[in-house]
Structure formats: structure tokens, C-alpha cells
Design an enzyme around this catalytic site. Structure first.
Site, PDB file in Angstrom:
ATOM      1  CG  PHE A  26      -1.839   1.209   1.231  1.00 19.50           C
ATOM      2  CD1 PHE A  26      -3.109   1.101   0.674  1.00 19.50           C
ATOM      3  CD2 PHE A  26      -1.437   2.443   1.746  1.00 19.50           C
ATOM      4  CE1 PHE A  26      -3.959   2.205   0.634  1.00 19.50           C
ATOM      5  CE2 PHE A  26      -2.283   3.547   1.703  1.00 19.50           C
ATOM      6  CZ  PHE A  26      -3.550   3.425   1.147  1.00 19.50           C
ATOM      7  CG  ASP A  60       5.533   3.953   1.597  1.00 15.52           C
ATOM      8  OD1 ASP A  60       5.522   4.574   2.677  1.00 15.52           O
ATOM      9  OD2 ASP A  60       4.530   3.842   0.862  1.00 15.52           O
ATOM     10  CE  LYS A  84      -0.561   5.843   7.485  1.00 16.38           C
ATOM     11  NZ  LYS A  84      -1.894   5.501   7.955  1.00 16.38           N
ATOM     12  CB  THR A  87       0.352  25.884  -3.186  1.00 12.36           C
ATOM     13  OG1 THR A  87      -0.176  25.972  -4.504  1.00 12.36           O
ATOM     14  CG2 THR A  87       0.061  27.187  -2.438  1.00 12.36           C
TER      15      THR A  87
END
Lengths: 475, 475
Positions: free
Chosen positions: A216, A325, A356, A380
Site C-alpha cells: 500500500f 516507503d 503519519k 503551493t
């Protein structure tokens, strides 16, 4: 069947991602203890079923928003440490930590203090466009926060808002790096500049990220092409033809299946190499490999340190970037700040993403992955300095209270306890596994899992008694 | 050449996205005036060139991060209203507003007050997984904030962290909606569930979003396939073969080119229909059309209200969803809260995305675009309640101080001023255009643009005098 296989209430049981609060008896220094005695609750306290009447009432009026996934409504003002209080006054020991995103528990005194300091006000209300107009103290704040825990060999960091954006931008940094290698000393051609504007090669090359079945990495379209844990994430969304390798399916207990597990990992690694070659033949270049140190969505799946070291070697051999990851595993819950530090890599990973428990998203990378021009990796906000400010405080707490060691100790106790339960209830609990507090087990089916969750949660007093007993052994 | 065409210092000149502070004399109610007299600066005050010595020194040590795009470092504590103060003590009138993301200026007294209220502390330090464990007051907070400004006909809202994630998830909601239409009353097949896990049809259908050349919708891989403003965003990143239509290139002044501009818009609309048909023939289904009310990255490009109404009709005719990206235009700067409200659509847009000045990302949508199961549109945080809290306050200020009307008035004055400058300096300024304060003009080349920016910024006292003169006419 793995306990994670259904959508609702995923991981309630098996995730104790950060060890800070097991029941309120924290493994902490004497200096910090004073605050915490007043601060922590002494155990769960259940007043109604969950969801209780007030939660059900709120759910009923909450129709303006896609709310089918809501478990119950929370009273965060009253939540403290590892205890989550709901709107019906139920106080639960929280092993779930907001999908593993709360680093040091609810309403931590150090964070409250931080918010109360007038000099920090501006950081919360004046959110800058960080890539062009950073605040004066930003470099300093990065040193106190992210750079103070940078994985070895990855001195550069770029901040982002969330995990998906972190992976998306890490992919982009990898694609740019790969293209620059191919380009060598040649300039960007007019054809590249024109074709990229209409999504076509050579400006938009046919590059791919190799990912693993069961992994994931997020839900935006690029990330989603590397996510393969549950159909609910992917159904109906167009995707990219990128290679997907099998992730080892280890047999437990590990000591009984040494040879089988070695063979299983060798099979997966061989498939990785085959896929890289096969995709190259069809002119689709694997620019990078992405992997989680522990697959943690839709089943915690572990592999050996040796597997990851060999995978790193394969990436290097084929000229692919190696992206780890750590969105879910980073932040200390495995007993090291980054789970991949357990592997003992000779050559560091190329890129490490986080979010997280780090409060801000972003990625660390080697110098050579630094974009070769401004505005290539850009948006941004590029993160949020208010999150960095809080992260700096969180890291201070982790260091001051020696929480990495705590995760190791508590994790060992937790795993021992789970193994004990497995021995006593083999018809309910199997495949107990874990690293640090990142522990999990399987139940025979969804019904059993759901029953275990419901009984444990709705009978907090019992869980509390049980935890208090167990806790004496654990800490 | 358009003033936006180069990377650095984009839009400094041409963007006055929110009208609150033109020089410090705000168009506000008497009730609010008292605070603001003490609060606002009375004009720019330049002490050094920009970047000044302290900014240059900080840039030198800021090597841990991709910092090539940094203009200068800011002192946000000292920045107030529309005045941005840098680390060298220069106080600049800020028409740039952090890439158009600051809704009511720096250090607004109402936001300071909000942060100082003890009951709000928890919202800033206990960030929940909003989709499963929302805080008690979340529905109420949504009513005070996003739902109080929901575009007509779009009663549903889902929050996200940033603009890219908002568009990515809006695409997904559209793909799911389209697939459900195709599927009718049939169930999801086993083949769909299995094929989606490996990125293949029919589970991952070959759907597309139609976008416009010159548009900007974000930089993650899905969004990036619809972004076509500058090569720097797209070069070296693999993409999707999705259709791209021309956006009208209007001639100015509009009153002199009525017929030519009508023909130009008709040509673009015809191309949209042709592309939908052409892509269907090659089995790639256009599920949705995405467009900005004003293309605002890489050149502000406007089209007539009639163009957008006809585009909406084309979307309906071909069964495509109509997605209006208000990430940059939303929040009031065009004189209406949402720029697309100017169009007077009979049938509302299907989905409207937002971020930036809204402080939180997300999207509004019609009931029929609500995901048909939990966890389909989902991620860990799904936005941030602390941003909603601030947005609720911002919206109160906008209403209390009648800032939408202010944007209309100030915008007219600004446009008149720019037209006057264009008449006097036609060799420097052309194609003056705008709606509300969302104004822009072209300069003949990059060098002229850069010179204008540098002179204006580094000689603040002069700009200040000029603004003070102009301001008397504007407000």
C-alpha cells in the site's frame, strides 16, 4: 484469513504502533514522570456499547458527507495519552492511533505547552508557500526535526502534506533522476519539451515503478498504480501497466520453516529481476522499486532483513532507484526510528518517504536525487511549518523519554504475550509476528475477528483488568 | 509574451487575488474597524534590495533542501494584513499572497484570537483520522465553514489536505460514478475485482478526463495528466493518453473583437466534442471534463460565461461529469465566492474542487457522485479539522466585512487603473483583463516583466506613494 482483510475496523486489534502508553505506566525517565502521573488515565472505562447513543445520533445527522466509514465520534479534548474518549464518555485503550498517525498519544503536555507559547502563534495562522518564501527559522526547524532523524546517507529532505503526495513526488524525483542518467550530457530537446505538454513520449517517457502485491503506497493515481492490498482502493480507477512482483508469504513460526521461507523469498526476488527484464523488452523501463519495510495495509506482511538487502542489490544491479516507503513504519514503533535501519544496508536506500506519525509528509533522498532545476518538485504549500514545529517537539519527547528503547522492550513483551495467547488459543490466533510494537496475528475468519474486536472494545472494564495483569509482565 | 511564462517570480505583478488590503485602508464595517486601525501597516517600507543580506546569508546555509526557488526569507511574525515583511526588515505590499493561498492577510486578529482560545487547543494537537473517528463538533464545524458557502446544487462535501489530492479524488469519484452508470444494476464481477488488483481492465477501466491546453490542476500523476501550462511541471514524468482540448485565446479589448472571440470559443467547443467522439472510437471513454474558471498558472486566460455554459451542455450531452477546479479562483477574489457562479448555469457543475484560500482542500459534489461504499474515497487524514476551524473564522470575517462586494469594487478600480496604465504605456502593458481582483496583463517579454518586478519591489517607497495615490480612487 488475515485479520486485516475486511474494510471496517481494520487493525484495531493487531496494531500497537507506538509504545508510549500501554496502560498509563509509562517507561519514562524520572524527570518526565511528574507531569505524566497527573496527565495519564489509569485504564479504560466503558459506559455504553460502541458506537453509543450519542455517536449514533451524530451519525444520523452527519449526512452531508460520505460517512459510512465512521466508527464513532470522539471527544479529543478528553482523550489523553493512549486513551481515546468517545462522545458517550467511553474511554478506550487505543491500539489504533488514528491509522497509526499519532506519535506520542493524545493531548501530550509538551504539545499543549507549545501551542500556548505566543511566539508560535504566527506559524499556525500564516501558512507560507514554503518553496519560495520560507520563514526565517525554517532551516533551523528542519535541523531540529526531520534532519535530526535523517536516515544514514540521505542528507536531503523535501516536505509534503501527506503520504500520497510524498510517494507521488518521490516517484517524480526518481523519474527525473533516471531520465537525467539516460540523457547524460545532452540537453533537453525541443521534441521533449513539446511532447511532454501533450502527455506523450519522449517528453513523458514510458517509465514505471515496480511494486509488490499486497503493498500500500497511497490512493492518488500514481501511488494507486503501486498499491495492491484491497480491491476497494482500486476498482473503477484507470491505472498504469507497471510491473507487480510477489511479496514473500512467510510461514510461522519462522524457526520451523527456515528453508521454506528462504525459498519463498528467493522466488520473489527472482520474479523481481524477471519483471525488470520483461518490461524493458516491451520498452517500459523500471526506473525504481518501491517497498514497505512491513506491508501494513490489508495484512501485516514481513520479510527477512536478508530479503531487503538482496532487493537493494537487485535495484543497484539494474540501475533502478530503491524507494523505501516508511509512511506507516517510520517514527520509532519498530524500535528504530526507521524500520529499514534494521536491515543493515551497505548502500543506503535512495529515497525514503514518510508521513503519519511524522506529522508532516515528505521524503529523504541522496544528493543525486536532488531535482536539477527549481520548480520541478514543487507545489503551493510544500508541507506546513506548523507540523514541523510540532514534530520537533515530538522528537524531543522521543529522545528525552528514550522511547525507541521503550518500543523494543514493550514490543518484546507484547510479542511474548501474543505467542502465549497463540499457544493457549490456537483455534483463534495464529501467525503471530512483529517487530517492536508493530505486531499482528491472524484469526481464522472475519467473524472471529469482528467478535474479538467487539467484545474487547465494548467490555472495556474486562480488557482493562486483563491489561493491568499483563502489563506487570510487559513493562 | 505573457507575464507568467517564466518560472521565477510568477504572478508577482498581476495577481491581486483577494481584495482585503489594498494599502491598509480596508473597506470594512465600523464594528471591525477599531482592531484594524492598530493592526494594519500604513504602507510599504523598503530598507534593502530584495533578497537582502540576511536572506542571502540564510539561502547560503539552506543547502539541505531543494531551495533554488526561494525568493527570500520572511518574518511572518511581523507580517500583517497585506504586508509581507522579510528578514531584512523590508515591508512589501503583497499581491502574491503565497501563490494565492492567504485569504484574509497575515496575522489576522480574528485568527490570533482563535488560536488563543483554550478550547481550540485540542483541534491543533490531536489530528484525527477524520473518515472513521471524527470529533464531536465536526458536522457543526462543516456547517459553519464549507457548507455555509457550498455552490448551489452541490450539498455534499469531502475534505482533503491539498489541491492535488482534491482533484485526484474528484477524478476517482467521477470514474466510480461513470462505471456505476455503465454497470447499471449488475453486480461487480469477480473478473473486475481480480483485474483491478493488477492495474488491468475491466477492473481498472480505460477512462479519461478531458482537460485544456494551458490548464493547471496539480502535479501528482493523475492531476499532472490534465495539467498543460509549463513543461517544467511535466518533463520526464510518465503520463496517460487523455484528450486535451484548446482553451480559447481571446483578443483584447474584448469589445473590439466580439466576432473573432465568438469564433475562437466555438472552435474550442467543437474540438471538445470531436475529442470525446475520437477517444470513444479508440475505446477510451471520457468520463469527465475538468476546467478552471480562469486558467491561472502560466498566464491568466479567461473565456466568456457563454463558453462555460456551452461546455457544461456538451458535458451533459455526452454523459461526462463536469468538474470545475476552483483551487485558485475560489474564496471570493472574483467578487463571488466561487468564480463559476458568474456563469449562471441552469444545471450546476457536478463537482467543484477547492484548496489554497479555503485553507483545507476538498470537493463539493452532487448527491449522485457520493461514493457507493465506505473507504472508496478515503485516506488517513481526509483533511485537517484545525484548517476547518480557521476557515470557519475566515468565512465569518468575509461575511462581516462584506469582502465579496469589496472584491468587486476594488477589482473595478484595479482594472480601470491597469487599463489607464495600458493606454499610457502600450509598449509595456497589453491585454489587460480581469474579474474582481483576479487581474492580469502581459508584458512584451520576460526581461521587461522581470525589470518591472524588480524595480517595483526594491523601490518600495515609490510603490507606496503610487499606491497611496491610486488607492484614493480605488476604495
Amino acid at each position: 484469513m488475515d485479520i486485516y482483510s475486511k474494510r471496517r475496523a481494520q487493525k484495531i486489534w493487531s496494531v500497537l504502533r507506538f509504545p508510549l502508553f500501554l496502560t498509563g505506566q509509562r517507561y519514562i525517565s524520572q524527570a518526565a514522570a511528574k507531569i505524566d502521573v497527573d496527565f495519564d488515565y489509569d485504564g479504560p472505562l466503558m459506559k455504553t456499547e460502541v458506537p453509543g447513543p450519542r455517536s449514533r445520533c451524530l451519525l444520523f445527522v452527519f449526512s452531508c458527507k460520505n460517512a459510512e466509514a465512521v466508527h464513532f465520534f470522539c471527544n479529543y479534548e478528553e482523550s489523553r495519552g493512549n486513551y481515546l474518549v468517545d462522545v458517550d464518555g467511553n474511554r478506550m485503550l487505543d491500539l489504533y492511533s488514528q491509522i497509526s498517525s499519532i506519535p506520542i498519544g493524545y493531548s501530550h503536555p509538551s504539545l499543549i505547552k507549545l501551542l500556548q507559547q505566543p511566539q508560535n502563534l504566527s506559524t499556525f495562522i500564516n501558512r507560507p508557500a514554503l518553496g519560495i518564501l520560507p520563514p526565517e527559522n525554517f532551516a533551523e526547524r528542519l535541523k531540529e526535526s526531520l534532519l535530526s532523524v535523517a536516515p544514514k546517507g540521505l542528507p536531503q529532505v523535501i516536505t509534503m502534506s501527506c503520504g500520497s503526495c510524498s510517494n507521488e513526488n518521490a516517484f517524480k524525483a526518481i523519474f527525473m533522476w533516471y531520465r537525467n542518467k539516460e540523457r547524460g550530457h545532452n540537453n533537453v530537446t525541443k521534441e521533449e519539451l513539446e511532447s511532454c505538454m501533450i502527455n506523450q513520449p519522449p517528453g513523458c517517457p514510458d517509465y514505471a515503478m515496480l511494486s509488490f502485491m499486497g503493498g500500500f503506497h497511497g490512493r492518488t493515481l500514481g501511488c494507486l498504480a503501486t498499491t495492491h492490498s484491497k480491491a476497494v482502493h482500486k476498482l473503477d480507477i484507470p491505472s498504469l501497466d507497471w510491473p507487480i512482483a510477489p511479496f514473500p508469504r512467510l510461514k510461522y513460526p519462522l524457526e520451523d520453516f527456515v528453508k521454506e521461507n528462504q525459498q519463498e523469498e528467493a522466488r520473489c526476488l527472482e520474479e523481481v529481476e524477471d519483471l525488470i527484464v520483461k518490461y524493458r523488452k516491451k520498452k517500459k523501463i523500471v526506473a525504481g522499486i518501491i517497498i514497505e519495510p512491513i506491508q501494513s495495509e490489508g495484512g501485516d506482511n514481513h520479510a527477512s532483513d536478508d530479503f531487503f538487502r538482496k532487493l537493494r542489490d537487485i535495484a543497484r544491479k539494474h540501475g533502478c532507484a530503491f524507494l523505501v516507503d516508511e509512511v506507516q513504519t517510520g517514527g520509532g514503533c519498530t524500535g528504530k526510528f526507521w524500520a529499514h535501519e534494521h536491515w543493515g544496508l551497505d548502500d543506503p536506500a535512495d529515497v525514503v518517504t514518510f508521513s503519519k506519525k511524522m506529522m508532516t509528509g515528505g521524503f529523504f533522498h541522496k544528493e543525486e536525487f536532488r531535482p536539477n532545476a527549481p520548480y520541478r518538485i514543487f507545489n503551493t504549500w510544500l508541507g506546513d511549518p506548523s507540523k514541523n514545529l510540532m514534530l520537533a517537539e515530538v522528537i524531543k519527547v522521543i529522545k528525552r523519554e528514550d522511547l525507541l528503547n521503550n518500543a523494543t522492550h514493550a514490543g518484546k513483551a507484547l510479542l511474548t504475550g501474543l505467542l502465549d495467547l497463540q499457544a493457549r488459543y490456537p483455534h483463534l490466533i495464529s501467525r503471530v509476528r512483529g517487530r517492536g510494537t508493530f505486531c499482528s496475528f491472524d484469526t481464522p475468519n472475519d467473524a472471529t475477528r469482528n467478535k474479538l474486536i467487539t467484545i474487547a472494545r465494548n467490555k472495556g472494564k474486562k480488557v482493562c483488568d486483563r491489561n493491568e495483569t499483563m502489563n506487570k509482565r510487559w513493562i
